[in-house]
Write a protein that holds these residues in place. Structure first.
Motif, PDB file in Angstrom:
ATOM      1  N   PRO A   1       0.884  -1.127   0.154  1.00 45.51           N
ATOM      2  CA  PRO A   1       0.055   0.215   0.011  1.00 45.51           C
ATOM      3  C   PRO A   1       0.763   1.336  -0.006  1.00 45.51           C
ATOM      4  CG  PRO A   1      -0.747  -1.598   1.690  1.00 45.51           C
ATOM      5  CD  PRO A   1       0.590  -1.999   1.270  1.00 45.51           C
ATOM      6  N   ASP A   2       0.163   2.389  -0.566  1.00 46.35           N
ATOM      7  CA  ASP A   2       0.895   3.634  -0.695  1.00 46.35           C
ATOM      8  C   ASP A   2       0.580   4.318   0.831  1.00 46.35           C
ATOM      9  OD1 ASP A   2       1.789   6.196  -0.915  1.00 46.35           O
ATOM     10  OD2 ASP A   2       1.246   6.563  -3.028  1.00 46.35           O
ATOM     11  N   PRO A   3       1.939   4.651   1.471  1.00 48.64           N
ATOM     12  CA  PRO A   3       1.621   5.367   2.784  1.00 48.64           C
ATOM     13  C   PRO A   3       0.700   6.699   2.633  1.00 48.64           C
ATOM     14  CG  PRO A   3       3.983   5.007   2.444  1.00 48.64           C
ATOM     15  CD  PRO A   3       3.227   4.487   1.132  1.00 48.64           C
ATOM     16  N   GLN A   4       0.517   7.264   1.541  1.00 49.16           N
ATOM     17  CA  GLN A   4      -0.203   8.355   1.447  1.00 49.16           C
ATOM     18  C   GLN A   4      -1.731   8.051   1.093  1.00 49.16           C
ATOM     19  OE1 GLN A   4       1.334  11.462   1.553  1.00 49.16           O
ATOM     20  NE2 GLN A   4       2.895  10.324   2.002  1.00 49.16           N
ATOM     21  N   TRP A   5      -2.096   6.749   1.099  1.00 47.11           N
ATOM     22  CA  TRP A   5      -3.475   6.593   0.881  1.00 47.11           C
ATOM     23  C   TRP A   5      -4.155   6.884   2.421  1.00 47.11           C
ATOM     24  CZ3 TRP A   5      -2.715   1.063  -1.862  1.00 47.11           C
ATOM     25  CH2 TRP A   5      -2.234   1.225  -3.136  1.00 47.11           C
ATOM     26  N   PRO A   6      -5.385   7.162   2.448  1.00 45.84           N
ATOM     27  CA  PRO A   6      -6.048   7.100   3.543  1.00 45.84           C
ATOM     28  C   PRO A   6      -6.242   5.797   3.906  1.00 45.84           C
ATOM     29  CG  PRO A   6      -7.373   8.343   1.744  1.00 45.84           C
ATOM     30  CD  PRO A   6      -6.166   7.550   0.843  1.00 45.84           C
ATOM     31  N   SER A   7      -6.275   5.505   5.275  1.00 51.15           N
ATOM     32  CA  SER A   7      -6.088   4.290   5.974  1.00 51.15           C
ATOM     33  C   SER A   7      -6.740   4.254   7.424  1.00 51.15           C
ATOM     34  CB  SER A   7      -4.482   3.725   6.149  1.00 51.15           C
ATOM     35  OG  SER A   7      -3.690   4.557   6.787  1.00 51.15           O
ATOM     36  N   ALA A   8      -6.906   3.090   7.858  1.00 53.00           N
ATOM     37  CA  ALA A   8      -7.612   2.943   9.228  1.00 53.00           C
ATOM     38  C   ALA A   8      -6.783   1.628   9.833  1.00 53.00           C
ATOM     39  CB  ALA A   8      -8.905   2.972   9.203  1.00 53.00           C
ATOM     40  N   ALA A   9      -6.723   1.615  11.020  1.00 55.06           N
ATOM     41  CA  ALA A   9      -6.079   0.452  11.782  1.00 55.06           C
ATOM     42  C   ALA A   9      -7.399  -0.458  12.244  1.00 55.06           C
ATOM     43  CB  ALA A   9      -5.406   0.684  12.899  1.00 55.06           C
ATOM     44  N   LEU A  10      -6.969  -1.837  12.485  1.00 57.52           N
ATOM     45  CA  LEU A  10      -8.303  -2.652  12.934  1.00 57.52           C
ATOM     46  C   LEU A  10      -8.525  -2.557  14.739  1.00 57.52           C
ATOM     47  CD1 LEU A  10      -7.741  -5.977  10.801  1.00 57.52           C
ATOM     48  CD2 LEU A  10      -9.329  -3.778  10.552  1.00 57.52           C
ATOM     49  N   THR A  11      -7.074  -2.125  15.209  1.00 50.90           N
ATOM     50  CA  THR A  11      -7.268  -1.923  16.577  1.00 50.90           C
ATOM     51  C   THR A  11      -6.671  -0.573  17.060  1.00 50.90           C
ATOM     52  OG1 THR A  11      -5.026  -2.814  16.635  1.00 50.90           O
ATOM     53  CG2 THR A  11      -6.782  -4.468  17.110  1.00 50.90           C
ATOM     54  N   PRO A  12      -6.964  -0.081  18.233  1.00 48.63           N
ATOM     55  CA  PRO A  12      -6.649   1.391  18.566  1.00 48.63           C
ATOM     56  C   PRO A  12      -5.232   1.362  18.854  1.00 48.63           C
ATOM     57  CG  PRO A  12      -8.438   0.532  19.981  1.00 48.63           C
ATOM     58  CD  PRO A  12      -8.161  -0.688  18.966  1.00 48.63           C
ATOM     59  N   ASP A  13      -4.540   2.244  17.940  1.00 48.90           N
ATOM     60  CA  ASP A  13      -3.144   2.527  18.030  1.00 48.90           C
ATOM     61  C   ASP A  13      -2.338   1.542  17.259  1.00 48.90           C
ATOM     62  OD1 ASP A  13      -3.360   4.773  19.587  1.00 48.90           O
ATOM     63  OD2 ASP A  13      -3.432   3.452  21.549  1.00 48.90           O
ATOM     64  N   GLY A  14      -3.090   0.561  16.311  1.00 48.04           N
ATOM     65  CA  GLY A  14      -2.460  -0.383  15.625  1.00 48.04           C
ATOM     66  C   GLY A  14      -2.021  -0.065  14.507  1.00 48.04           C
ATOM     67  N   GLU A  15      -1.298  -0.860  13.545  1.00 46.47           N
ATOM     68  CA  GLU A  15      -0.804  -0.312  12.330  1.00 46.47           C
ATOM     69  C   GLU A  15      -1.889  -0.173  11.279  1.00 46.47           C
ATOM     70  OE1 GLU A  15       2.233   0.647  11.609  1.00 46.47           O
ATOM     71  OE2 GLU A  15       3.032   0.361  13.631  1.00 46.47           O
ATOM     72  N   PRO A  16      -1.903   0.544  10.165  1.00 45.66           N
ATOM     73  CA  PRO A  16      -2.942   0.690   9.078  1.00 45.66           C
ATOM     74  C   PRO A  16      -3.076  -0.796   8.576  1.00 45.66           C
ATOM     75  CG  PRO A  16      -1.366   2.458   9.021  1.00 45.66           C
ATOM     76  CD  PRO A  16      -0.846   1.411   9.962  1.00 45.66           C
ATOM     77  N   ALA A  17      -4.482  -1.098   8.344  1.00 46.03           N
ATOM     78  CA  ALA A  17      -4.574  -2.535   7.791  1.00 46.03           C
ATOM     79  C   ALA A  17      -6.044  -2.270   6.902  1.00 46.03           C
ATOM     80  CB  ALA A  17      -5.163  -3.172   8.927  1.00 46.03           C
ATOM     81  N   LEU A  18      -6.567  -1.225   6.752  1.00 44.84           N
ATOM     82  CA  LEU A  18      -7.542  -0.965   5.703  1.00 44.84           C
ATOM     83  C   LEU A  18      -7.046   0.411   4.930  1.00 44.84           C
ATOM     84  CD1 LEU A  18     -10.213  -1.859   4.127  1.00 44.84           C
ATOM     85  CD2 LEU A  18     -11.284  -0.527   6.222  1.00 44.84           C
ATOM     86  N   TRP A  19      -7.119   0.320   3.571  1.00 41.65           N
ATOM     87  CA  TRP A  19      -6.775   1.599   2.919  1.00 41.65           C
ATOM     88  C   TRP A  19      -7.648   1.734   1.528  1.00 41.65           C
ATOM     89  CZ3 TRP A  19      -3.169  -2.073   4.455  1.00 41.65           C
ATOM     90  CH2 TRP A  19      -2.054  -1.639   5.301  1.00 41.65           C
ATOM     91  N   LEU A  20      -7.708   2.820   1.409  1.00 42.22           N
ATOM     92  CA  LEU A  20      -8.435   3.399   0.102  1.00 42.22           C
ATOM     93  C   LEU A  20      -7.546   3.867  -0.601  1.00 42.22           C
ATOM     94  CD1 LEU A  20     -11.645   5.409   1.743  1.00 42.22           C
ATOM     95  CD2 LEU A  20     -11.385   2.892   1.070  1.00 42.22           C
ATOM     96  N   GLU A  21      -7.519   3.358  -1.879  1.00 41.85           N
ATOM     97  CA  GLU A  21      -6.295   3.547  -2.892  1.00 41.85           C
ATOM     98  C   GLU A  21      -6.582   5.043  -3.632  1.00 41.85           C
ATOM     99  OE1 GLU A  21      -5.606   0.294  -5.208  1.00 41.85           O
ATOM    100  OE2 GLU A  21      -5.596  -1.187  -3.758  1.00 41.85           O
ATOM    101  N   ARG A  22      -6.639   5.863  -2.820  1.00 40.52           N
ATOM    102  CA  ARG A  22      -6.706   7.346  -3.248  1.00 40.52           C
ATOM    103  C   ARG A  22      -5.725   8.319  -2.925  1.00 40.52           C
ATOM    104  NH1 ARG A  22     -12.124   9.390  -4.339  1.00 40.52           N
ATOM    105  NH2 ARG A  22     -12.607   8.354  -2.199  1.00 40.52           N
ATOM    106  N   ALA A  23      -4.995   9.063  -3.753  1.00 40.52           N
ATOM    107  CA  ALA A  23      -3.970   9.821  -3.301  1.00 40.52           C
ATOM    108  C   ALA A  23      -4.160  11.260  -4.090  1.00 40.52           C
ATOM    109  CB  ALA A  23      -2.413   9.219  -3.567  1.00 40.52           C
ATOM    110  N   GLY A  24      -3.566  12.163  -3.483  1.00 35.98           N
ATOM    111  CA  GLY A  24      -3.621  13.531  -4.182  1.00 35.98           C
ATOM    112  C   GLY A  24      -4.764  14.450  -4.144  1.00 35.98           C
ATOM    113  N   ALA A  25      -5.667  14.065  -3.162  1.00 31.54           N
ATOM    114  CA  ALA A  25      -7.000  14.715  -3.226  1.00 31.54           C
ATOM    115  C   ALA A  25      -7.005  15.196  -1.849  1.00 31.54           C
ATOM    116  CB  ALA A  25      -8.199  13.759  -3.508  1.00 31.54           C
ATOM    117  N   ALA A  26      -7.821  16.268  -1.542  1.00 26.54           N
ATOM    118  CA  ALA A  26      -8.264  16.921  -0.257  1.00 26.54           C
ATOM    119  C   ALA A  26      -8.779  15.938   0.829  1.00 26.54           C
ATOM    120  CB  ALA A  26      -9.011  17.981  -0.530  1.00 26.54           C
ATOM    121  N   PRO A  27      -8.407  16.089   1.896  1.00 26.80           N
ATOM    122  CA  PRO A  27      -9.112  15.395   2.859  1.00 26.80           C
ATOM    123  C   PRO A  27     -10.499  15.161   2.809  1.00 26.80           C
ATOM    124  CG  PRO A  27      -7.284  16.652   3.944  1.00 26.80           C
ATOM    125  CD  PRO A  27      -7.736  17.155   2.480  1.00 26.80           C
TER     126      PRO A  27
END
Length: 405
Positions: A76-102
Motif C-alpha cells: 500500500p502507498d503510505p499516502q493513501w487514506p487508511s485505518a487500523a483494526l485496533t486502537p493505536d495499531g498499524e494501518p490495515a484498511l486502505w482506500l487507494e486514493r492519493a493527491g486529493a483533499a481530505p
C-alpha cells in the motif's frame, strides 16, 4: 435513518453522506456479512479500490471500485487514506486514493469498515485482539473458573496445551508470551543460557487522511460476502485453521521470547501450562520488585526472571514496600548521600566475579576501585571485599529495591 440523511444532505452533503455510510455498514453488520463484503462496500462507496491486509491472520483482500475482487502484491502507498483494526495499531484498511483533499466521508468509510472487519475477524478467525485487557485479566485471574480461563486462552490464540509466561511492568498492562522451544517450561532465559547471575544480569536494551467519496450505495452490495465455498473454503475453515504453532495467532509481545521491553523494568514469570498462568503472573509481579532502573541512583537488572531467583525470592515476603527499610539498606542510603559514585561501584562488586572485573564494570582503574571500597567500608560499617561482606552487600542492595514503594 434515510429521512435523517435526506435532511442532513440538504444542509451539508458530506454530513448526509456520512450518515448513509454509517447506516450501510450497520446493515452489513446486522446480516453478519463477511470481510470481503465489507471491503467491497468500502471500495464502492469511496469510488476507488480498497484493500485489507491483516498479516497476523493472513488475510489479504483487495476490491476494485466496481466491486470486483482483484488482489495485488504491491504494498500500500503510505499516502493513501487508511485505518487500523485496533486502537493505536498499524494501518490495515486502505482506500487507494492519493493527491486529493481530505474527506470526512472517506474517514467515516474507513472507520466503520475497519470496526466491522475487526469484529468479523475476531469471530471467524478464532482470535481476539492480542492486547484485549479483559481476556488477559481473566486468563491471569486465579479466582476465575477454569472454563473461563480456557475460553480466554483460546480467544487470545494460545494453545491450552502449550507453555507460556506472564510478564509484569510498572503500571503497565499484564502481558503473556509463549515459551520458546529453547525453554520448554524450564525458564531458560537469556541470563540462564549465558550462565549469568540472575540478579546481576543486565538488560541489553537501553532505555494523514485524504479524499472524497461517491454515494449512493448500490443495491447489489447488500447481499453480503461472496460465499466461502466459492473460494474453496468450508464452514470449519471459517472458524480458523487449527494451524501449526508458527501459524497460530499468539498473545506474544513483539520483543520475542525473552519478553524484555526496552528501557522498562520487567518481571517475567516462569514458563507454565497456559491454565497455570495465574501462578506465573504472581511470580512475575514478585520478580518485578527485584528489578532496577539501571541508572546511577538505581543500579541493577532491568529484567528479572522469577524462576532464576531461587531462595532469594523469599526476601520479597520479608521486606514490605514503602515501609521503613532494614538497617543495612539505611546504611547504604546514608553512604550513597555522601558519595555519588557509591551505588554503581557497590553494584559492580556484587555483579562481577572479581574486583578486577568490578573495576572494568565501573569503568575505573583497579587501584581507584580499591580506594573507593576502603571509603565505602568506612561509610557502611562492614567489609565488602570478603565473601561474607559481599553477600551482606548483595542482600542490602536487593532489599533496597524491594523496599521501593
Amino acid at each position: 435513518m434515510k429521512e435523517l440523511a435526506g435532511r442532513l444532505t440538504a444542509l451539508d452533503p458530506d454530513a448526509g453522506a456520512a450518515v448513509r455510510v454509517i447506516a450501510y455498514f450497520d446493515r452489513l453488520a446486522e446480516t453478519r456479512a463477511g470481510v470481503e463484503a465489507l471491503v467491497r462496500g468500502a471500495a464502492v462507496l469511496a469510488g476507488v479500490p480498497a484493500r485489507l491486509v491483516d498479516a497476523d491472520r493472513r488475510v489479504r483482500i483487495r476490491v476494485e471500485a466496481d466491486g470486483t475482487r482483484r488482489d495485488a502484491d504491491r504494498p500500500p502507498d503510505p499516502q493513501w487514506p487508511s485505518a487500523a483494526l485496533t486502537p493505536d495499531g498499524e494501518p490495515a484498511l486502505w482506500l487507494e486514493r492519493a493527491g486529493a483533499a481530505p474527506s470526512v466521508v472517506d474517514a467515516v468509510i474507513l472507520e466503520r469498515a475497519a470496526g466491522a472487519a475487526r469484529l468479523v475477524l475476531d469471530r471467524t478467525r478464532g482470535r481476539a485482539p492480542l492486547d484485549d485487557p479483559a481476556l488477559i485479566e481473566t486468563l491471569l485471574d486465579a479466582t476465575a473458573p477454569e472454563p473461563a480461563r480456557l475460553h480466554a486462552a483460546r480467544r487470545l490464540g494460545l494453545d491450552p496445551l502449550a507453555t507460556a509466561r506472564a510478564v509484569a511492568t510498572p503500571g503497565g498492562r499484564p502481558r503473556v508470551v509463549s515459551a520458546t522451544p529453547e525453554e520448554p517450561g524450564t525458564g531458560g532465559s537469556a541470563a540462564r543460557r549465558t550462565g549469568a547471575d540472575p540478579l546481576a544480569a543486565r538488560s541489553t536494551a537501553s532505555p494523514g487522511r485524504r479524499p472524497r467519496a461517491a454515494l449512493p450505495v448500490p443495491q447489489e452490495l447488500r447481499g453480503g460476502d461472496a460465499p466461502a465455498r466459492r473460494r474453496g473454503l468450508d464452514a470449519s475453515a471459517a472458524a480458523g485453521p487449527p494451524a501449526t504453532s508458527a501459524e497460530r495467532p499468539r498473545a506474544v509481545a513483539p520483543e520475542g521470547p525473552t519478553a524484555e521491553v526496552p528501557g522498562v523494568r520487567t518481571g517475567v514469570g516462569p514458563a507454565v501450562p497456559v491454565l497455570e498462568l495465574p501462578r506465573s503472573w504472581a511470580d512475575a509481579r514478585t520478580a518485578l520488585r527485584f528489578t532496577a532502573e539501571g541508572t546511577g541512583q538505581d543500579p541493577g537488572p532491568r529484567v528479572v526472571y522469577a524462576d532464576e531467583l531461587g531462595g532469594i525470592a523469599l526476601l520479597a515476603g520479608l521486606v514490605v514496600p514503602g515501609a521503613e527499610p532494614p538497617p543495612d539498606v539505611q546504611a547504604v542510603e546514608a553512604a550513597a548521600a555522601d558519595a555519588p559514585w557509591l551505588l554503581t561501584t557497590l553494584y559492580a562488586v556484587t555483579a562481577t566475579a572479581s574486583l578486577r572485573a568490578a573495576a572494568a564494570e565501573a569503568n575505573v582503574h583497579h587501584s581507584t576501585l580499591q580506594d573507593r571500597l576502603v571509603h565505602a567500608e568506612h561509610l557502611l560499617g562492614w567489609p565488602v571485599r570478603t565473601p561474607q561482606g559481599r553477600l551482606r552487600l548483595h542482600l542490602a542492595l536487593t532489599m533496597r529495591r524491594l523496599a521501593r514503594p
